[in-house]
Design an enzyme around this catalytic site. Sequence first.
Site, PDB file in Angstrom:
ATOM      1  N   CYS A  24      -4.150  67.315  13.024  1.00 37.15           N
ATOM      2  CA  CYS A  24      -4.718  66.761  11.788  1.00 37.15           C
ATOM      3  C   CYS A  24      -4.270  65.322  11.588  1.00 37.15           C
ATOM      4  CB  CYS A  24      -4.299  67.599  10.595  1.00 37.15           C
ATOM      5  SG  CYS A  24      -2.528  67.596  10.367  1.00 37.15           S
TER       6      CYS A  24
ATOM      7  N   GLU B 139     -15.234  65.135  11.600  1.00 34.65           N
ATOM      8  CA  GLU B 139     -13.951  65.472  12.235  1.00 34.65           C
ATOM      9  C   GLU B 139     -14.276  66.248  13.511  1.00 34.65           C
ATOM     10  OE1 GLU B 139     -11.355  68.560  10.624  1.00 34.65           O
ATOM     11  OE2 GLU B 139      -9.613  67.375  11.200  1.00 34.65           O
TER      12      GLU B 139
HETATM   13  P1  NAD Z   1     -10.089  76.773   9.970  1.00 34.99           P
HETATM   14  O1  NAD Z   1     -10.437  76.203   8.625  1.00 34.99           O
HETATM   15  O2  NAD Z   1     -11.181  77.285  10.826  1.00 34.99           O
HETATM   16  O3  NAD Z   1      -9.068  78.016   9.779  1.00 34.99           O
HETATM   17  C1  NAD Z   1      -7.908  77.912   8.984  1.00 34.99           C
HETATM   18  C2  NAD Z   1      -7.562  79.299   8.451  1.00 34.99           C
HETATM   19  O4  NAD Z   1      -8.646  79.766   7.645  1.00 34.99           O
HETATM   20  C3  NAD Z   1      -7.352  80.344   9.546  1.00 34.99           C
HETATM   21  O5  NAD Z   1      -6.267  81.172   9.201  1.00 34.99           O
HETATM   22  C4  NAD Z   1      -8.673  81.115   9.560  1.00 34.99           C
HETATM   23  O6  NAD Z   1      -8.523  82.457   9.940  1.00 34.99           O
HETATM   24  C5  NAD Z   1      -9.131  81.015   8.115  1.00 34.99           C
HETATM   25  N1  NAD Z   1     -10.597  81.001   7.984  1.00 34.99           N
HETATM   26  C6  NAD Z   1     -11.511  80.577   8.897  1.00 34.99           C
HETATM   27  N2  NAD Z   1     -12.759  80.702   8.409  1.00 34.99           N
HETATM   28  C7  NAD Z   1     -12.632  81.210   7.153  1.00 34.99           C
HETATM   29  C8  NAD Z   1     -13.566  81.554   6.134  1.00 34.99           C
HETATM   30  N3  NAD Z   1     -14.877  81.403   6.310  1.00 34.99           N
HETATM   31  N4  NAD Z   1     -13.103  82.028   4.973  1.00 34.99           N
HETATM   32  C9  NAD Z   1     -11.766  82.186   4.769  1.00 34.99           C
HETATM   33  N5  NAD Z   1     -10.841  81.874   5.713  1.00 34.99           N
HETATM   34  C10 NAD Z   1     -11.254  81.388   6.886  1.00 34.99           C
HETATM   35  O7  NAD Z   1      -9.208  75.675  10.716  1.00 34.99           O
HETATM   36  P2  NAD Z   1      -8.712  75.685  12.229  1.00 34.99           P
HETATM   37  O8  NAD Z   1      -9.879  75.442  13.111  1.00 34.99           O
HETATM   38  O9  NAD Z   1      -7.863  76.863  12.488  1.00 34.99           O
HETATM   39  O10 NAD Z   1      -7.753  74.416  12.229  1.00 34.99           O
HETATM   40  C11 NAD Z   1      -8.195  73.095  12.407  1.00 34.99           C
HETATM   41  C12 NAD Z   1      -8.439  72.406  11.096  1.00 34.99           C
HETATM   42  O11 NAD Z   1      -7.243  72.404  10.320  1.00 34.99           O
HETATM   43  C13 NAD Z   1      -8.828  70.949  11.262  1.00 34.99           C
HETATM   44  O12 NAD Z   1      -9.834  70.650  10.339  1.00 34.99           O
HETATM   45  C14 NAD Z   1      -7.539  70.203  10.915  1.00 34.99           C
HETATM   46  O13 NAD Z   1      -7.725  68.886  10.466  1.00 34.99           O
HETATM   47  C15 NAD Z   1      -6.989  71.071   9.856  1.00 34.99           C
HETATM   48  N6  NAD Z   1      -5.558  70.859   9.697  1.00 34.99           N
HETATM   49  C16 NAD Z   1      -5.149  70.145   8.630  1.00 34.99           C
HETATM   50  C17 NAD Z   1      -3.809  69.882   8.454  1.00 34.99           C
HETATM   51  C18 NAD Z   1      -3.330  69.105   7.276  1.00 34.99           C
HETATM   52  O14 NAD Z   1      -2.136  69.038   7.088  1.00 34.99           O
HETATM   53  N7  NAD Z   1      -4.192  68.511   6.475  1.00 34.99           N
HETATM   54  C19 NAD Z   1      -2.886  70.375   9.392  1.00 34.99           C
HETATM   55  C20 NAD Z   1      -3.345  71.111  10.473  1.00 34.99           C
HETATM   56  C21 NAD Z   1      -4.696  71.341  10.619  1.00 34.99           C
END
Ligand code: NAD
Length: 494
Positions: free
Chosen positions: A279, A379
């Site tokens: 991120c 992104e």
């Molecule tokens: P994601 O949003 O797909 O998933 C994050 C979490 O949400 C997981 O535990 C997943 O199981 C759950 N999830 C997925 N779809 C969902 C839904 N429809 N409803 C409810 N929950 C759901 O993210 P990812 O692909 O695992 O991670 C990458 C993303 O995280 C990138 O966008 C990155 O920028 C972000 N990120 C942000 C930070 C920060 O500090 N701002 C840090 C790390 C990652």
Amino acid sequence: MIQHFVGGKAWSGASARTGDVFDPATGKVADSVLFASTADVDTVVSSAAQAAKSWKEVSLAKRSAVLFAFREIMNARSAELAAVVTAQHGKVLSDAAGEVQRGLEVVEYACGIPTLIRAGFSENVSTGVDSYAIRQPLGVVAVISPFNFPAMVPLWFVPIAIAAGNAVVLKPSEKDPGAAVLLAEWFAEAGLPEGVLNVVHGDKEAVDALLDHPQVKAVSFVGSTPIARYVYERGTANGKRVQALGGAKNHMVVLPDADLDLAADAAVNAGFGSAGERCMAISVVVAVGSVGDALVPLIASRIAKIKTGDGRRGCDMGPLVTGVHRDKVASYVQAGVDAGATAVVDGRDPDVDGEPGGFWLGPTLFDHVTPDMSVYTDEIFGPVLSVVRVSSYDEGLELVNNSPYGNGTAIFTNDGGAARRFQHEVEVGMVGVNVPIPVPMAYYSFGGWKASLFGDTHAHGLEGVHFFTRGKVVTSRWLDPSHGGLNLGFPTQS
Ligand code: NAD
């Protein structure tokens, strides 16, 4: 089969749904993970609620002793945790060790809970009356984490939440859930009572169940912006305290007076480390004035040296987390070409030190990217670095500030005045000056602005302690001979 961890031991729940966990470097399914149902989540939260009642009565000395013991275990076995991260996420071992180290720093910070939780005392706020503040735990809190930092992101929250006296239900990413289970096992080994830290696996159903559960008092979420917004809205509508950290598009502004070798190193390290799945990754280099002409070849020559391959073989850059994600990132490379950006390096079809079935994509460098192109606006979360050329500092600043995201940014310059102006004017939560990935230390707080964070509170540091506690102010008078008398007016100092 990777199981839930509830009440101090592995638990299979009642749901029959499961998901595949891949080894991204081979492309093969390496494990399965259980997906909790709403009823499973209810069972887990009930167990946590029971544990929370007694854990909050445990003394600060005993709580911090558990944290110290956990720190020793984690420090001794960090290589084991890094290996699990590499096996399920794909990032190279040295990078996985780095994330474990950054997580460990939060554990060490949380060891200081007796000091961190201390609040104020004012003697004699009125004659014979004292006031003091105390901070108390919330009860059961949920932590929902993304795939890209399967150890560090849970550790941003879990140690502080536990140290503050809460019970935690951790829902890690279903793509790489192994690290969370290992952490929970180590906490149990460190003496944490059963039920204080639980891990429940799953997808949207488990997340929704946590967001709707009346006994879950707070939610720390990290993930993509659309899901962060959804989690924030649903959680707060249900009366919960929510901090939801979202996605990012981080710009690195390079001024003409910068050390261009340093800037090129930084752009490559921050753009392609962890295959761009961070991120805080730099995804846009903003080249001011004529900087682009010199900087782009310097970046390209460094990219040529990057060894892509299996993270266990000493390579620089590993695979992407899944085949679906790899294909999505590759489609952005095609979109960039179609939109007219100059593909200085095209990462599709890379030379790889790894199994042919791995989710490979090499580094891509685009020059002459414009703000209307999808490689700029979206992104991508992969090894794609875009160079946008601007004519002035002001134009560069405007570009950064017009982004809907505000997670991290960096400026590269030798002009202290310009750097100071940038840190003052830029609308981003974490700023680097000649530092490309300005991730704050555990004793500061981590968090972005705008669409990169929903809620008021950032992760860890004092803000983290505040998020996992609520304040109470006591005003007390112990009777002495001067008390007494009827007075129906509003209390004021006397
Ligand atoms: P994601 O949003 O797909 O998933 C994050 C979490 O949400 C997981 O535990 C997943 O199981 C759950 N999830 C997925 N779809 C969902 C839904 N429809 N409803 C409810 N929950 C759901 O993210 P990812 O692909 O695992 O991670 C990458 C993303 O995280 C990138 O966008 C990155 O920028 C972000 N990120 C942000 C930070 C920060 O500090 N701002 C840090 C790390 C990652």
